[in-house]
Design an enzyme around this catalytic site. Structure first.
Site, short mmCIF file in Angstrom:
data_model
loop_
_atom_site.label_atom_id
_atom_site.label_comp_id
_atom_site.label_asym_id
_atom_site.label_seq_id
_atom_site.Cartn_x
_atom_site.Cartn_y
_atom_site.Cartn_z
N THR A 170 -45.80 47.21 91.77
CA THR A 170 -46.31 48.58 91.70
C THR A 170 -45.26 49.42 90.98
O THR A 170 -44.07 49.17 91.13
CB THR A 170 -46.51 49.13 93.12
OG1 THR A 170 -47.58 48.45 93.72
CG2 THR A 170 -46.77 50.63 93.15
N ARG A 175 -60.76 47.13 98.88
CA ARG A 175 -59.59 47.64 99.61
C ARG A 175 -58.81 48.64 98.73
O ARG A 175 -58.61 48.46 97.55
CB ARG A 175 -58.69 46.47 99.98
CG ARG A 175 -57.39 46.85 100.66
CD ARG A 175 -56.23 46.85 99.68
NE ARG A 175 -54.94 46.98 100.37
CZ ARG A 175 -53.82 47.32 99.76
NH1 ARG A 175 -53.80 47.54 98.47
NH2 ARG A 175 -52.69 47.42 100.43
N GLY A 221 -55.10 50.80 98.75
CA GLY A 221 -53.79 50.86 99.41
C GLY A 221 -53.26 52.27 99.52
O GLY A 221 -54.02 53.25 99.45
N GLY A 280 -44.91 48.98 98.59
CA GLY A 280 -44.76 48.08 99.72
C GLY A 280 -46.12 47.71 100.29
O GLY A 280 -47.15 47.91 99.62
N1 ASP Z 1 -48.35 49.56 97.93
C1 ASP Z 1 -49.20 48.77 97.09
C2 ASP Z 1 -50.50 48.54 97.83
O1 ASP Z 1 -50.47 48.26 99.00
C3 ASP Z 1 -48.61 47.47 96.71
C4 ASP Z 1 -47.14 47.50 96.38
O2 ASP Z 1 -46.55 48.54 96.26
O3 ASP Z 1 -46.53 46.45 96.22
O4 ASP Z 1 -51.52 48.59 97.21
#
Ligand code: ASP
Length: 342
Positions: free
Chosen positions: A207, A235, A237, A259
C-alpha cells in the site's frame, strides 16, 4: 489622549503585520511517504529488488518535495507523489495491485486536507489509473466524501481522469500470489486458514501513502491500495476510510496508515493519533507509538503509519519487521528506509 490612542492603533497594526509576516515567512515544510509495511526481510530481498524499491521511493518523494519547495500545496504534493508509486508495479496500488478472490483488482484510496477537514475517498474501483486523483476529485467536485464501485469509476471518467482497462493493473507477481493463497485455501478446504492468514501477512504489503506540510502550514494526507490478496465479497479496508487509514488536521497532524486493514478500522488508527495529540498533548511520535505498539498490537493487528505535524516533526512507526518509507525535510535531507532496524 488622542496621541495615546494613535500610538495604540499603531501598535495593533504593527502586531497584525508581524503575525501576517510570520504566516507567510514560514520556511518549514516536509514530506513523508510509505510503500507498505509487513514481514520485509533482508534475507528475502535481492540487492536489485532493494535498489529498485529505494530508487522509486526516492523518485516519488523528490516529486512532492519539488512541489513544496516551489510553494505548491501539500494537496498537490501528496497527489503527485502517490501517482508515481501508483504507476510503479512494485507497490500494491494502481499498477501492481493485489488480486481479490475472483482474480480481479479492486482499488481503494482516500485523501484529506488538514486546512479545512475536507476529504474524499473511492473504494472498489476497477478502471481508474490513479485512484488518489479520483479521491481528490470526489472531495473537490462532488457533494460526497466517499464513492464506491461502478459509480466511482463513472464519476472519475466524467471528471476526465485517465481510465484504463482492468488488465492494465495486472502483474505476474500478484497473479502468482493469489494462486498460492488459493492453493493453501483448497488444501484447508475452508474460507480462511492459518496458512492463508500467515501468507496474507507476507503478501499484503505495498500500500502507498504520503503526508506533507507545505510552506503555508497546511497539512495533507493520502493513501492508495489494492487491499489484501484474495479479499472477498467486495471487502474494503482501512485505506479509503477517513480516520482509519488517512487523516489530516492542521491543528494536529497528517497520517497515512498501512497494515492489516480490519484492525486499523477497529482502532481508528489515524484519527486516534490525532486525538491523542489534540486532547492529551502528546507529540506525534508518542501518539503514533501508543496507537501502533500498544493499541493495534494488543488487538492482534500489524502494520505502520507515517505522520507529520505542523512543525515538520515526523513519525514513521511500525510493529512489523519492515516498512518501505522515506522522508525529506525543508533542507532537502533525504532518508530512505526499508527494514525496522535501519
Ligand atoms: N491496509 C491495507 C488494507 O487492509 C493493506 C495494507 O496496507 O497493506 O486494505
Amino acid at each position: 489622549m488622542k496621541k495615546i490612542l494613535f500610538l495604540f492603533l499603531l501598535l495593533i497594526l504593527s502586531c497584525q503585520q508581524a503575525i501576517k509576516k510570520e504566516t507567510i515567512d514560514k520556511s518549514t515544510f516536509g514530506i513523508v511517504i510509505h510503500g507498505g509495511a509487513g514481514t520485509i526481510l533482508r534475507a528475502n530481498m535481492t540487492p536489485e529488488q532493494e535498489t529498485g524499491y529505494r530508487s522509486v521511493l526516492a523518485q516519488a518523494i523528490e516529486v512532492g518535495h519539488t512541489i513544496l519547495k516551489n510553494g505548491g500545496s501539500s494537496k498537490e504534493a501528496v497527489e503527485k507523489t502517490i501517482n508515481v508509486m501508483e504507476d510503479s508495479p512494485l507497490f500494491n496500488s494502481g499498477k501492481g495491485a493485489v488480486l481479490n478472490s475472483e482474480g480481479t483488482i479492486e482499488l481503494d484510496a482516500s485523501f484529506m486536507d488538514g486546512s479545512n477537514l475536507d476529504a474524499g475517498a473511492i473504494a472498489g474501483v476497477r478502471t481508474i489509473k490513479n485512484p488518489i486523483s479520483a479521491a481528490i476529485k470526489v472531495m473537490e467536485n462532488s457533494p460526497h466524501v466517499m464513492l464506491s464501485g461502478k459509480g466511482a469509476d463513472t464519476f472519475a471518467a466524467e471528471q476526465g481522469l485517465e481510465i484504463v482497462s482492468p488488465e492494465y493493473f495486472y502483474t505476474k507477481r500478484r497473479i502468482n500470489a493469489l494462486m498460492r493463497v488459493k492453493e493453501s485455501e483448497a488444501k484447508k478446504k475452508g474460507l480462511t486458514s492459518n496458512v492463508e492468514e500467515v501468507f496474507l501477512k507476507h503478501q499484503r504489503y505495498g500500500t502507498v501513502g504520503c503526508v506533507a506540510l507545505d510552506l503555508n502550514g497546511n497539512l495533507a494526507a493520502g493513501t492508495s491500495t489494492g487491499g489484501m490478496t484474495n479479499k472477498k465479497w467486495n471487502r474494503i479496508g482501512d485505506a479509503p476510510i477517513i480516520g482509519a487509514g488517512t487523516y489530516a488536521n492542521n491543528a494536529t497532524c497528517a497520517i497515512s496508515a498501512t497494515g492489516w486493514g480490519e484492525y486499523f478500522i477497529r482502532s481508528v488508527v489515524a484519527y486516534d493519533i490525532s486525538a491523542l495529540m489534540e486532547y492529551k498533548g502528546l507529540s506525534i511520535q508518542e501518539a503514533a507509538r501508543t496507537v501502533i505498539q500498544d493499541k493495534v498490537a494488543q488487538l492482534g493487528g500489524d502494520g505502520g503509519i507515517i505522520g507529520i505535524d505542523q512543525q515538520g516533526n515526523v513519525a514513521m512507526e511500525m510493529n512489523t519487521l519492515g516498512m518501505y518509507r522515506a522522508h525529506m525535510d525543508s533542507k532537502g535531507k533525504l532518508t530512505v528506509k526499508i527494514y525496522k532496524d535501519e
